[in-house]
Design a protein around this motif. Structure first.
Motif, PDB file in Angstrom:
ATOM      1  N   SER A   2       2.109   1.827  -3.607  1.00 47.29           N
ATOM      2  CA  SER A   2       1.185   2.509  -4.445  1.00 47.29           C
ATOM      3  C   SER A   2       0.711   3.615  -4.020  1.00 47.29           C
ATOM      4  O   SER A   2       0.167   4.258  -4.934  1.00 47.29           O
ATOM      5  CB  SER A   2       0.101   1.262  -4.310  1.00 47.29           C
ATOM      6  OG  SER A   2      -0.678   1.471  -2.931  1.00 47.29           O
ATOM      7  N   GLY A   3       1.156   4.168  -3.241  1.00 51.59           N
ATOM      8  CA  GLY A   3       0.834   5.346  -2.608  1.00 51.59           C
ATOM      9  C   GLY A   3      -0.715   5.663  -2.023  1.00 51.59           C
ATOM     10  O   GLY A   3      -0.944   6.647  -1.730  1.00 51.59           O
ATOM     11  N   TYR A   4      -1.140   4.601  -1.458  1.00 56.22           N
ATOM     12  CA  TYR A   4      -2.289   4.609  -0.882  1.00 56.22           C
ATOM     13  C   TYR A   4      -2.394   4.869   0.563  1.00 56.22           C
ATOM     14  O   TYR A   4      -2.906   5.706   1.199  1.00 56.22           O
ATOM     15  CB  TYR A   4      -2.967   3.091  -1.086  1.00 56.22           C
ATOM     16  CG  TYR A   4      -4.429   3.161  -0.369  1.00 56.22           C
ATOM     17  CD1 TYR A   4      -5.522   3.706  -0.950  1.00 56.22           C
ATOM     18  CD2 TYR A   4      -4.603   2.099   0.504  1.00 56.22           C
ATOM     19  CE1 TYR A   4      -6.666   3.535  -0.561  1.00 56.22           C
ATOM     20  CE2 TYR A   4      -5.961   2.041   1.148  1.00 56.22           C
ATOM     21  CZ  TYR A   4      -6.831   2.575   0.676  1.00 56.22           C
ATOM     22  OH  TYR A   4      -8.269   2.703   1.173  1.00 56.22           O
ATOM     23  N   LEU A   5      -1.103   4.426   1.149  1.00 55.57           N
ATOM     24  CA  LEU A   5      -0.804   4.734   2.545  1.00 55.57           C
ATOM     25  C   LEU A   5       0.566   5.850   2.650  1.00 55.57           C
ATOM     26  O   LEU A   5       1.274   5.444   1.829  1.00 55.57           O
ATOM     27  CB  LEU A   5      -0.447   3.597   3.406  1.00 55.57           C
ATOM     28  CG  LEU A   5      -1.677   2.746   3.800  1.00 55.57           C
ATOM     29  CD1 LEU A   5      -1.220   1.522   4.671  1.00 55.57           C
ATOM     30  CD2 LEU A   5      -2.603   3.668   4.978  1.00 55.57           C
ATOM     31  N   PRO A  55     -10.653  -4.547  -6.594  1.00 56.35           N
ATOM     32  CA  PRO A  55     -11.576  -3.344  -6.543  1.00 56.35           C
ATOM     33  C   PRO A  55     -12.350  -3.365  -7.566  1.00 56.35           C
ATOM     34  O   PRO A  55     -12.274  -2.640  -8.566  1.00 56.35           O
ATOM     35  CB  PRO A  55     -10.527  -2.185  -6.387  1.00 56.35           C
ATOM     36  CG  PRO A  55      -9.347  -2.643  -7.291  1.00 56.35           C
ATOM     37  CD  PRO A  55      -9.254  -4.037  -7.020  1.00 56.35           C
ATOM     38  N   LEU A  56     -13.298  -4.061  -7.560  1.00 56.57           N
ATOM     39  CA  LEU A  56     -14.631  -4.183  -8.749  1.00 56.57           C
ATOM     40  C   LEU A  56     -15.643  -3.572  -8.286  1.00 56.57           C
ATOM     41  O   LEU A  56     -16.268  -3.469  -7.149  1.00 56.57           O
ATOM     42  CB  LEU A  56     -14.662  -5.823  -9.063  1.00 56.57           C
ATOM     43  CG  LEU A  56     -13.434  -6.447  -9.112  1.00 56.57           C
ATOM     44  CD1 LEU A  56     -13.803  -7.935  -9.310  1.00 56.57           C
ATOM     45  CD2 LEU A  56     -12.489  -5.978 -10.125  1.00 56.57           C
ATOM     46  N   LEU A 104      -3.852  -4.415   8.535  1.00 54.39           N
ATOM     47  CA  LEU A 104      -4.284  -3.377   7.840  1.00 54.39           C
ATOM     48  C   LEU A 104      -3.865  -2.067   8.207  1.00 54.39           C
ATOM     49  O   LEU A 104      -4.264  -1.826   9.498  1.00 54.39           O
ATOM     50  CB  LEU A 104      -5.549  -3.426   7.225  1.00 54.39           C
ATOM     51  CG  LEU A 104      -6.109  -4.606   6.668  1.00 54.39           C
ATOM     52  CD1 LEU A 104      -7.264  -4.711   6.183  1.00 54.39           C
ATOM     53  CD2 LEU A 104      -5.015  -4.745   5.483  1.00 54.39           C
ATOM     54  N   ARG A 117       0.964  -1.243  -0.010  1.00 50.47           N
ATOM     55  CA  ARG A 117      -0.073   0.029  -0.162  1.00 50.47           C
ATOM     56  C   ARG A 117       0.606   1.298  -0.067  1.00 50.47           C
ATOM     57  O   ARG A 117       0.575   2.311  -0.574  1.00 50.47           O
ATOM     58  CB  ARG A 117      -0.836  -0.045   1.249  1.00 50.47           C
ATOM     59  CG  ARG A 117      -2.057  -1.001   1.064  1.00 50.47           C
ATOM     60  CD  ARG A 117      -2.978  -0.887   1.995  1.00 50.47           C
ATOM     61  NE  ARG A 117      -4.113  -1.516   1.816  1.00 50.47           N
ATOM     62  CZ  ARG A 117      -5.401  -1.455   2.821  1.00 50.47           C
ATOM     63  NH1 ARG A 117      -5.175  -1.319   3.908  1.00 50.47           N
ATOM     64  NH2 ARG A 117      -6.252  -2.034   1.916  1.00 50.47           N
ATOM     65  N   GLN A 140      -7.264  -5.447 -14.525  1.00 48.09           N
ATOM     66  CA  GLN A 140      -7.221  -4.011 -14.254  1.00 48.09           C
ATOM     67  C   GLN A 140      -5.929  -3.622 -13.844  1.00 48.09           C
ATOM     68  O   GLN A 140      -5.473  -2.365 -14.083  1.00 48.09           O
ATOM     69  CB  GLN A 140      -8.161  -3.408 -13.256  1.00 48.09           C
ATOM     70  CG  GLN A 140      -8.251  -4.128 -11.820  1.00 48.09           C
ATOM     71  CD  GLN A 140      -7.192  -3.076 -11.071  1.00 48.09           C
ATOM     72  OE1 GLN A 140      -6.858  -1.801 -11.188  1.00 48.09           O
ATOM     73  NE2 GLN A 140      -6.600  -3.792 -10.010  1.00 48.09           N
ATOM     74  N   TYR A 194      -2.007  -1.603  -9.875  1.00 42.07           N
ATOM     75  CA  TYR A 194      -1.874  -2.071  -8.503  1.00 42.07           C
ATOM     76  C   TYR A 194      -3.005  -3.146  -8.399  1.00 42.07           C
ATOM     77  O   TYR A 194      -4.310  -2.570  -8.565  1.00 42.07           O
ATOM     78  CB  TYR A 194      -2.040  -1.016  -7.620  1.00 42.07           C
ATOM     79  CG  TYR A 194      -2.218  -1.256  -6.132  1.00 42.07           C
ATOM     80  CD1 TYR A 194      -1.441  -2.326  -5.495  1.00 42.07           C
ATOM     81  CD2 TYR A 194      -3.168  -0.306  -5.329  1.00 42.07           C
ATOM     82  CE1 TYR A 194      -1.799  -2.562  -4.141  1.00 42.07           C
ATOM     83  CE2 TYR A 194      -3.036  -0.920  -4.040  1.00 42.07           C
ATOM     84  CZ  TYR A 194      -2.759  -1.639  -3.427  1.00 42.07           C
ATOM     85  OH  TYR A 194      -2.701  -2.107  -2.161  1.00 42.07           O
ATOM     86  N   PRO A 251      -4.843  -4.321  -5.303  1.00 36.73           N
ATOM     87  CA  PRO A 251      -4.987  -4.755  -3.704  1.00 36.73           C
ATOM     88  C   PRO A 251      -5.214  -6.227  -3.485  1.00 36.73           C
ATOM     89  O   PRO A 251      -5.662  -6.712  -4.454  1.00 36.73           O
ATOM     90  CB  PRO A 251      -6.243  -3.757  -3.359  1.00 36.73           C
ATOM     91  CG  PRO A 251      -6.421  -2.925  -4.755  1.00 36.73           C
ATOM     92  CD  PRO A 251      -6.077  -3.971  -5.750  1.00 36.73           C
ATOM     93  N   GLU A 252      -5.343  -6.198  -1.994  1.00 39.55           N
ATOM     94  CA  GLU A 252      -5.624  -7.581  -1.290  1.00 39.55           C
ATOM     95  C   GLU A 252      -6.890  -8.106  -1.768  1.00 39.55           C
ATOM     96  O   GLU A 252      -7.024  -9.246  -2.194  1.00 39.55           O
ATOM     97  CB  GLU A 252      -5.811  -7.307   0.070  1.00 39.55           C
ATOM     98  CG  GLU A 252      -5.424  -8.499   0.883  1.00 39.55           C
ATOM     99  CD  GLU A 252      -5.272  -8.370   2.274  1.00 39.55           C
ATOM    100  OE1 GLU A 252      -5.880  -6.861   2.720  1.00 39.55           O
ATOM    101  OE2 GLU A 252      -4.841  -8.979   3.076  1.00 39.55           O
TER     102      GLU A 252
END
Lengths: 266, 340
Positions: free
Chosen positions: B48-51, B84-85, B340, B45, B145, B78, B80-81
């Motif tokens: 990916s720049g999410y956190l 993301p659909l 998380l 994360r 994706q 990316y 994620p776990e």
């Protein structure tokens, strides 16, 4: 810049498409149409009764100012539509971000080359477009009722009233979007939005108890007051500014809250 | 392509990762291996720049992930776990949406989508609503994706979770084919996956990278010694005494198992070097009149290395308690949320 537009359009289209693909949205639209029909009938009957009463009084020689029946109908109808939309709009806005959070798709948006602002604006325009589309069939009622009146109702008054409704909807949806970005429970988002909007709706009534500067300030924050202004055909810049401020505030807070989410995720 | 230096992340006062340093060369596949809760997802994360990280730097393609977030976002795919659909979209519509927000030109989009669909074996499902897809297909859409915009860096968080064995093989081949043109970093707790797909492995435990190397050299480096499994009738003490006399024997332990007849023991013998001990062990047992029923040479696997590195108690004992090959897989995903 070009890419930014693409991104924003993508969000807009996806949002809009999700409403048209959602059974919930159709259920809401149906209930909205039925209630709007009932309210229109009630407004229509009420105004006709009022007109008859004025006629009666005039015949018996009591001096009562005459009323403009078509105008009264429009005003009453749009007034109740404003109240009705307070119930409908939070349901439309509840999933804007709460669903993204719940599905985990926020992680996709947050790691894509797109700003929080573009996402928020795209989403707001998407849900607003859906609300406007959903309201279009209702114009038929007004068209039928106002069609034969003589002298015809000024077009500017009609347009201003509907513009008021759109601005009101955009404000409520924008604030609702912010509330939705705070939680991953759609139901909670709907309830909180409704509570918030109800406060903003009736704050002018509360303001009367305060008086002074505070009272004035609160009075001017009221959605009801400014909506009524527009519906009555009064173009007041402060009303437009207030609605624009609510819309901007909602978008701004949404972008901030999504950004802040990155820091508190744990 | 990816440079991570002294990266740390604190959640409140608990540390998810501490002082993580590693790098990934262009075109390489790095496997990020660790038990659940080790900090794999957190690292992914941050990359990916999410956190945001608490301290340290992470650079993707030369850009700092937090400061140049947009530049990084344009260059990564990316997964994620949990994929993301949007359940109400078709596979194709969804990929089109993702391609748009990733900034793929309108002209290139159909071809990119086609290529992603082909690579992930989704062609026959292109018109299907995502809600109606099975978990395996959803996972593949998730991978699609991540590669649809042809990013130079691909970050995959547990890409094979929820797939059946055949699909797992397909996905592994897919990932292997990505190497060269793309730099891939994938996290997993499944060991064979790493030895099969990755050119390098970083093993992470309790938020710290404990080893980085190629799977082969990790195995030789840490399991330079080979082992034997014996099934012998008799008392453990007597057997131990007898085997310890053989030169080159490092450790002797009983293995836990219930399937043996009375009086028989399974014993694991680890030798000091690569020397063949088989005949010596057998001779020693026979000469002590102990009955030998089975003798098997144990191949060093990445799994044993992994358990050695990530287990705090004396490592080899734990190796024995866990049945090989399935142990890591059974760990499952549920508690990954803990980090998380």
């Amino acid at each position: 810049m070009k890419m930014l537009t693409y991104n924003f359009l993508a969000i807009y289209r996806r949002e809009l498409q999700s409403y048209f693909a959602s059974p919930l949205a159709y259920a809401i639209a149906t209930i909205y149409w039925i209630l709007a029909g009932i309210l229109f009938k009630a407004a229509f009957d009420g105004v006709i009764d009022q007109g008859n009463y004025v006629d009666l009084q005039a015949q018996s020689g009591v001096p009562i100012p005459p009323i403009d029946v078509p105008y009264e109908l429009l005003r009453t109808y749009l007034g109740v539509m404003g109240s009705l939309s307070l119930f409908v709009l939070p349901i439309l806005s509840m999933g804007l971000y709460a669903d993204e959070r719940k599905r985990g798709t926020l992680e996709l948006l947050a790691t894509s080359p797109i700003t929080n602002w573009a996402v928020a604006i795209g989403k707001l325009l998407g849900v607003l477009t859906f609300f406007i589309t959903m309201s279009l069939p209702l114009l038929l009622y007004e068209a039928i009722a106002l069609n034969g009146v003589n002298p015809p109702v000024q077009l500017s008054v009609i347009l201003l009233g509907h513009l008021g409704l759109i601005l009101l909807a955009a404000s409520v949806l924008s604030l609702g979007m912010f509330v939705s970005s705070l939680t991953d429970s759609t139901i909670l988002a709907a309830i909180l939005t409704f509570a918030l909007v109800l406060c903003l709706w009736i704050v002018s009534e509360l303001a009367k108890n305060f008086g002074g500067v505070v009272g004035d300030a609160l009075f001017n924050l009221s959605l009801l007051k400014h909506y009524t202004n527009l519906v009555q055909g009064v173009v007041d810049t402060s009303s437009l500014v207030l609605f624009a401020s609510y819309i901007f505030l909602g978008i701004f807070l949404t972008a901030q809250s999504i950004d802040a989410l990155r820091f508190q995720r744990s | 392509m990816i440079e991570v230096e002294h990266l740390s992340k604190l959640y409140g006062s608990t540390s998810a990762i501490a002082d993580v340093t590693f790098s990934v060369e262009p075109g390489e596949i790095l496997g990020f291996l660790g038990p659940n809760g080790a900090g794999k997802t957190t690292t992914m994360r941050i990359l990916s720049g999410y956190l945001p990280a608490t301290s340290g730097t992470a650079k993707v393609a030369g850009f700092e992930v937090h400061e140049d977030s947009m530049a990084v976002r344009q260059r990564i795919g990316y997964l994620p776990e949990s994929p993301p659909l949007y359940p109400d979209m078709t596979v194709e519509g969804y990929l089109n949406f993702v391609a748009q927000i990733k900034g793929v030109n309108a002209g290139d989009r159909p071809q990119r989508i086609q290529s992603a669909l082909t690579r992930c074996n989704l062609l026959e499902k292109r018109k299907t609503i995502i809600r109606k897809l099975s978990k395996g297909f959803r996972q593949r859409v998730g991978i699609a994706q991540a590669i649809v915009h042809d990013p130079p860096v691909i970050i995959l968080d547990e890409p094979t979770v929820g797939l059946d064995p055949r699909q797992i093989i397909e996905v592994r081949n897919l990932i292997k084919n990505l190497a060269g043109d793309h730099t891939v970093i994938l996290s997993t707790h499944i060991l064979p996956e790493v030895s099969m797909t990755c050119s390098r492995v970083a093993i992470i435990n309790h938020g710290q990278v404990v080893a980085t190397n190629t799977p082969e050299s990790l195995m030789t480096q840490l399991m330079g010694s080979s082992g034997y499994e014996l099934e012998v009738e008799g008392e453990f003490a007597a057997i131990q005494q007898c085997l310890q006399a053989v030169s080159g024997v490092k450790t002797i332990e009983p293995m836990l198992t219930d399937l043996l007849p009375q009086n028989r023991l399974k014993i694991k013998v680890v030798s000091e070097s690569e020397t063949e001990l088989g005949s010596e062990l057998a001779t020693a047992l026979v000469s002590h009149h102990l009955k030998l029923y089975e003798m098997r040479r144990v191949q060093a696997s990445l799994e044993t290395v992994f358990l050695q590195l990530t287990t705090e108690e004396t490592p080899v004992e734990n190796v024995d308690e866990v049945e090989p090959s399935d142990a890591a897989i059974e760990g499952g995903t549920p508690n990954e949320n803990a980090d998380l």
